[in-house]
Design a protein around this motif. Structure first.
Motif, mmCIF file in Angstrom:
data_model
loop_
_atom_site.group_PDB
_atom_site.id
_atom_site.type_symbol
_atom_site.label_atom_id
_atom_site.label_comp_id
_atom_site.label_asym_id
_atom_site.label_seq_id
_atom_site.Cartn_x
_atom_site.Cartn_y
_atom_site.Cartn_z
ATOM 1 N N TRP A 47 22.870 14.283 17.050
ATOM 2 C CA TRP A 47 23.388 14.092 18.642
ATOM 3 C C TRP A 47 23.547 12.923 19.726
ATOM 4 N N GLU A 48 22.011 12.929 19.675
ATOM 5 C CA GLU A 48 21.198 12.211 20.657
ATOM 6 C C GLU A 48 21.445 10.614 20.248
ATOM 7 N N VAL A 49 21.375 10.021 19.319
ATOM 8 C CA VAL A 49 21.602 9.242 18.285
ATOM 9 C C VAL A 49 22.615 8.589 18.422
ATOM 10 N N ASN A 50 24.114 9.683 18.399
ATOM 11 C CA ASN A 50 25.435 9.706 18.303
ATOM 12 C C ASN A 50 26.092 9.000 19.745
ATOM 13 N N GLN A 51 24.836 9.419 20.702
ATOM 14 C CA GLN A 51 25.349 8.861 21.826
ATOM 15 C C GLN A 51 24.491 7.382 22.654
ATOM 16 N N ASP A 103 26.227 -3.598 17.408
ATOM 17 C CA ASP A 103 26.987 -4.837 16.013
ATOM 18 C C ASP A 103 27.507 -6.211 15.270
ATOM 19 N N GLY A 104 26.956 -6.469 16.208
ATOM 20 C CA GLY A 104 26.906 -8.202 16.044
ATOM 21 C C GLY A 104 27.702 -9.040 17.164
ATOM 22 N N ALA A 105 29.620 -8.291 17.322
ATOM 23 C CA ALA A 105 30.166 -8.482 17.524
ATOM 24 C C ALA A 105 30.491 -8.158 19.415
ATOM 25 N N HIS A 106 30.212 -6.885 18.979
ATOM 26 C CA HIS A 106 29.835 -5.766 20.553
ATOM 27 C C HIS A 106 29.005 -4.623 20.308
ATOM 28 N N ILE A 107 29.206 -4.103 21.326
ATOM 29 C CA ILE A 107 28.894 -3.001 21.633
ATOM 30 C C ILE A 107 29.510 -1.785 21.342
ATOM 31 N N VAL A 108 29.365 -1.537 20.948
ATOM 32 C CA VAL A 108 29.568 0.536 20.296
ATOM 33 C C VAL A 108 28.923 1.577 20.446
ATOM 34 N N GLN A 109 29.570 3.040 20.576
ATOM 35 C CA GLN A 109 28.499 3.878 20.838
ATOM 36 C C GLN A 109 27.748 4.947 19.589
ATOM 37 N N GLY A 110 26.698 4.780 18.992
ATOM 38 C CA GLY A 110 26.085 5.571 17.810
ATOM 39 C C GLY A 110 25.699 4.474 16.977
ATOM 40 N N TRP A 111 24.594 5.379 17.024
ATOM 41 C CA TRP A 111 23.701 4.628 15.649
ATOM 42 C C TRP A 111 23.897 5.040 14.436
ATOM 43 N N LEU A 112 25.120 5.827 14.534
ATOM 44 C CA LEU A 112 25.234 5.914 12.624
ATOM 45 C C LEU A 112 25.824 5.148 12.151
ATOM 46 N N ASP A 113 25.314 5.187 11.141
ATOM 47 C CA ASP A 113 25.297 4.667 9.583
ATOM 48 C C ASP A 113 25.236 2.890 9.632
ATOM 49 N N THR A 114 23.387 2.687 10.403
ATOM 50 C CA THR A 114 22.875 1.495 10.684
ATOM 51 C C THR A 114 21.801 2.111 9.684
#
Length: 286
Positions: A130-134, A139-150
């Motif tokens: 839950w924490e890493v998903n927040q 991602d190289g172009a813009h800031i997104v929420q969550g570290w999943l699949d990295t």
């Protein structure tokens, strides 16, 4: 007479232990060259551990045909090596502060760090997910929420390690503190003492931490299974699930397991002497 009998007993014990730990590896490697029918046919005899019968490299070629193994292997190398390098830096610096720097509460801080060892990872897995998903991620172009699949989500949570801090702490504590005082007389600060005085003397501890950090990072299965979805970032251990789908090929599973075991054995052989020296020195100190 007693010494010779004791020597024979020790030798016999070593042989038994070598067989207990070595025979499964031998079975795995030998079976990786056999077709499934022969693997099951040889299980009842010594042939299961011998390279006899219909031997070929078909299982190895089948591994590369069935899964993107090269990508999985590269992912595991990136994740494991990065975790080891960052882990050595972070944990050694933490241990240096707890061992060499005079500050109030450092014994309590060490106790809190060691207390985390009794908490199994399975207990923390869901809260950590839950924490890493927040957390924000670039991602190289813009800031997104969550570290999943990295790669990040598979590396950062495992960089700081209580056991590694304790190993460094024990080793640093055995180095004479007069070296610190001499360096400070010459005008060195704490970071310079850490970098030029302590770490060059900590080779065995570094080798031990490298091995003990690499093994769980390389063998990680549950966490990558929870946080990765694309094959571009999946490590090799998760890739073995591909062979359990549809028709299970045990020969290919053995071939896959044999290949991913090689880096672990290579690392241990490379650092074996330093690893043994570190364990021996800590044992003598204790």
């Amino acid at each position: 007479m007693k010494r010779s009998a004791r020597g024979v007993l020790v030798l016999a014990l070593k042989i038994v232990l070598a067989l207990v730990f070595g025979l499964p590896l031998l079975f795995m490697v030998v079976s990786s060259f056999k077709p499934d029918t022969q693997i099951f046919g040889d299980l009842g005899g010594i042939q299961a551990f011998l390279p006899v019968g219909d031997l070929s490299l078909d299982n190895y070629t089948g591994v590369f045909d069935r899964v993107p193994f090269a990508q999985f292997l590269l992912n595991s190398v990136i994740i494991s090596v990065t975790t080891v390098v960052l882990g050595i830096i972070v944990n050694s610096m933490a241990a240096f502060a707890l061992s060499r720097m005079r500050m109030p509460g450092r014994k309590w801080a060490l106790g809190v760090v060691l207390a985390t060892l009794i908490v199994p990872f399975e207990v923390m897995a869901l809260p950590l997910l839950w924490e890493v998903n927040q957390l924000p991620y670039f991602d190289g172009a813009h800031i997104v929420q969550g570290w999943l699949d990295t790669y990040t989500v598979q590396i950062v949570p495992f960089v700081a390690n209580a056991f590694s801090i304790f190993l460094f702490y024990q080793y640093f504590d055995s180095i004479p503190k007069e070296l610190d005082e001499a360096a400070r007389v010459d005008g060195a600060g704490w970071f310079r003492i850490y970098r030029t005085v302590i770490m060059p003397l900590a080779g065995p501890a570094v080798a031990t931490v490298a091995i003990l950090t690499f093994l769980p990072a390389w063998n990680q299965y549950l966490w990558p299974l929870m946080v990765t979805q694309s094959e571009a970032v999946r490590p090799a251990m998760v890739g073995i699930d591909y062979f359990k789908q549809l028709n299970t090929s045990w020969g290919q599973i053995m071939a896959y397991a044999s290949i991913i075991t090689i880096p672990v054995l290579a690392l241990f052989v490379a650092f074996q002497r330093s690893f043994v020296n570190s364990i021996a020195s800590q044992g003598l100190k204790g």
